[in-house]
Design a protein around this motif. Structure first.
Motif, mmCIF file in Angstrom:
data_model
loop_
_atom_site.group_PDB
_atom_site.id
_atom_site.type_symbol
_atom_site.label_atom_id
_atom_site.label_comp_id
_atom_site.label_asym_id
_atom_site.label_seq_id
_atom_site.Cartn_x
_atom_site.Cartn_y
_atom_site.Cartn_z
ATOM 1 N N ASP A 43 0.797 -1.223 0.000
ATOM 2 C CA ASP A 43 0.000 0.000 0.000
ATOM 3 C C ASP A 43 0.830 1.273 0.000
ATOM 4 O OD1 ASP A 43 -2.478 -1.356 0.050
ATOM 5 O OD2 ASP A 43 -2.214 -1.758 2.179
ATOM 6 N N HIS A 78 1.558 6.249 -4.251
ATOM 7 C CA HIS A 78 0.462 5.527 -3.607
ATOM 8 C C HIS A 78 0.773 5.442 -2.123
ATOM 9 C CE1 HIS A 78 -1.816 1.481 -2.965
ATOM 10 N NE2 HIS A 78 -2.554 2.520 -2.587
ATOM 11 N N LYS A 133 -4.849 4.925 1.052
ATOM 12 C CA LYS A 133 -6.008 5.006 0.155
ATOM 13 C C LYS A 133 -5.831 6.030 -0.955
ATOM 14 C CE LYS A 133 -8.527 8.381 3.020
ATOM 15 N NZ LYS A 133 -8.484 9.462 2.019
ATOM 16 N N ASP A 134 -4.769 6.825 -0.888
ATOM 17 C CA ASP A 134 -4.584 7.905 -1.854
ATOM 18 C C ASP A 134 -3.597 7.548 -2.950
ATOM 19 O OD1 ASP A 134 -6.283 9.935 -0.683
ATOM 20 O OD2 ASP A 134 -4.809 10.064 0.940
ATOM 21 N N TRP A 174 -1.654 9.630 -6.039
ATOM 22 C CA TRP A 174 -1.373 10.955 -6.562
ATOM 23 C C TRP A 174 -0.486 10.858 -7.806
ATOM 24 C CZ3 TRP A 174 -3.704 15.061 -4.224
ATOM 25 C CH2 TRP A 174 -4.114 14.919 -2.892
ATOM 26 N N HIS A 234 -5.509 13.139 -8.616
ATOM 27 C CA HIS A 234 -5.755 12.413 -7.365
ATOM 28 C C HIS A 234 -6.874 11.403 -7.561
ATOM 29 C CE1 HIS A 234 -7.808 11.904 -3.350
ATOM 30 N NE2 HIS A 234 -6.567 11.521 -3.087
ATOM 31 N N ALA A 235 -6.684 10.199 -7.040
ATOM 32 C CA ALA A 235 -7.722 9.169 -7.064
ATOM 33 C C ALA A 235 -7.639 8.389 -5.765
ATOM 34 C CB ALA A 235 -7.549 8.242 -8.263
ATOM 35 N N THR A 236 -8.692 7.655 -5.476
ATOM 36 C CA THR A 236 -8.737 6.852 -4.261
ATOM 37 C C THR A 236 -8.602 5.385 -4.612
ATOM 38 O OG1 THR A 236 -10.171 8.460 -3.178
ATOM 39 C CG2 THR A 236 -10.084 6.252 -2.218
ATOM 40 N N ALA A 237 -7.647 4.716 -3.980
ATOM 41 C CA ALA A 237 -7.462 3.290 -4.198
ATOM 42 C C ALA A 237 -8.580 2.524 -3.509
ATOM 43 C CB ALA A 237 -6.114 2.836 -3.648
ATOM 44 N N ALA A 289 -10.460 -0.110 -1.250
ATOM 45 C CA ALA A 289 -10.034 -0.710 0.020
ATOM 46 C C ALA A 289 -9.508 -2.116 -0.202
ATOM 47 C CB ALA A 289 -11.208 -0.741 0.995
ATOM 48 N N GLU A 346 -9.553 15.646 -9.758
ATOM 49 C CA GLU A 346 -10.000 14.460 -9.034
ATOM 50 C C GLU A 346 -10.431 13.393 -10.024
ATOM 51 O OE1 GLU A 346 -9.954 13.677 -5.853
ATOM 52 O OE2 GLU A 346 -9.051 15.576 -5.234
ATOM 53 N N ASP A 403 -12.750 6.619 -8.932
ATOM 54 C CA ASP A 403 -12.197 5.434 -8.279
ATOM 55 C C ASP A 403 -12.210 4.309 -9.290
ATOM 56 O OD1 ASP A 403 -12.060 6.943 -6.031
ATOM 57 O OD2 ASP A 403 -13.860 6.106 -5.105
#
Length: 415
Positions: free
Chosen positions: A136, A153, A156-157, A159, A170-173, A175, A291, A294
């Protein structure tokens, strides 16, 4: 080199499964232990000896070396990777790269989107700085003239930062994504080696071919070669760290000979844990921040530990987006696999019904490929040193790491 007897295949698979069940390994750099069993009939049994001037390491068989790769538990490292690619793409004065990048990210999107940067790695030589600390946390920086592009990485972020344009993505990985986190960028030899070894089957020869030194470390050389005719892949050479089992260098040479199509290797590597601050990122003042969505299942990417790489073997010419095309199917097996799908429209101009009516446009497009005919009608074959594609006038595409003749035969067999 003498192969294993066929009767040993089941035994090898059982032994490999037992070892896997009792061993905790990192999510990164994993080659399934099942490869040992599947490939048993094609793996060289006789250990290779070091050549003059190369490291004098203990003898090892290909089977033992595959097991060593599968057992590798490296979770922390930092280093510098040199990436060279020579696919033999036509020189369009930068037009091809710009068009491809735009097609991937879409007009108006951020130049910091990792997908747009992937296109820069398909030609020329590039230097990457890489760091990872578990599944992670990871960072890849593409060093450019007076500029730098980084993908980070951290939890959760995800960039992406382009210093040249001062843009941030920016994106969210998702879970628990681990190695399947979004925005997958093939950044290390392990990224490519994993995919190559997962493709090992009875159409493949695997052997140890001496030793080498890579990034100051002693390594064994594992060579993977297609047994089938018709593949554009000549051989894949993987330098495996003698101590850790980590792939240090990946080289793919074409069947046609000449320089490597892909050559990815560490020039420096350090297996100590990178400082936690390595993975910190805050958008610079004044930067434009975009942004992203996901992407739990897009397969886009970061370095290993943050996702998977594009496979180098046959049958992988169709991108992930190909699943949305009309009726994707495969022809053949192993290194000679060909993907067949329909574009949903007519083919490219070739003087037939796909012609644009503009002789200059038609002439330009045809100059990039070879016009072919057969029972399927007519079409154009577009070639690189590795992946070739036949687009027929009715919009059917046949693509793979195979020769032009293999594509034409596949198209004729389908009609």
């Amino acid at each position: 080199m003498a192969p294993y007897e066929t009767d040993d295949r089941a035994k090898a698979a059982d032994e490999a499964d037992d070892r896997r069940a009792g061993r905790h390994r990192a999510a990164r750099y994993v080659v399934p232990v099942a490869v040992v069993g599947v490939a048993a009939a094609t793996i060289g049994l006789v250990p290779a000896l070091a050549s003059s001037g190369d490291p004098d390491l203990p003898k090892v068989t290909a089977r033992e070396l595959l097991e060593k790769i599968a057992a590798s538990d490296v979770e922390q490292l930092s280093g510098t990777v040199k990436v060279s690619a020579d696919l033999g793409l036509p020189d369009l004065g930068g037009l091809a790269g710009g068009f491809a990048s735009g097609a991937v990210r879409g007009d108006g999107d951020s130049s910091a989107d990792p997908q747009s940067k992937l296109m820069e790695l398909v030609s020329g030589t590039h230097t990457l700085r890489v760091a990872t600390d578990g599944p992670d946390r990871g960072k890849v920086s593409l060093l450019e003239d007076a500029a730098e592009y980084s993908v980070v990485h951290n939890g959760k972020d995800v960039w992406g930062y382009d210093s040249k344009s001062n843009e941030v993505y920016h994106a969210t990985a998702p879970a628990g994504a681990g190695r399947k986190a979004p925005h997958d960028m093939p950044a290390t030899p392990g990224d490519l080696a994993d995919e190559a070894l997962e493709s090992v089957d009875d159409t493949t020869s695997v052997k140890v071919d001496g030793t080498a030194q890579v990034a100051g470390r002693d390594a064994y050389k594992l060579v993977v070669e297609p047994k089938q005719s018709g593949s554009t892949v000549g051989a894949i050479s993987i330098a495996v760290d003698a101590r850790t089992g980590l792939p240090l260098k990946f080289t793919l040479t074409p069947a046609s000979g000449g320089a490597a199509v892909v050559d990815v290797g560490f020039t420096k590597v350090d297996f100590s844990r990178p400082a936690a601050s390595t993975f910190d990122f805050t958008p610079p003042k004044g930067a434009k921040v975009t942004e992203g969505d996901d992407h739990a299942d897009t397969g886009k990417g970061l370095p290993r530990g943050m996702g998977r790489a594009m496979p180098p073997g046959a049958g992988t010419a169709v991108p992930k987006g190909g699943e949305g095309l009309d009726g994707v199917k495969t022809i053949g097996k192993g290194w000679s696999t060909i993907a067949e799908f329909h574009t949903g429209g007519t083919g490219l101009p070739s003087g037939g019904k796909g012609s644009s009516g503009n002789s200059d446009v038609d002439g330009f497009l045809n100059s990039l490929g070879d016009h072919v005919t057969g029972s399927f009608g007519s079409g154009t074959v577009f070639s690189t040193r590795l992946v070739n594609a036949l687009i027929t006038d009715d919009g059917t595409v046949y693509a793979g790491a195979v020769t032009k003749d293999a594509l034409v035969k596949a198209a004729e067999a389908a009609h």
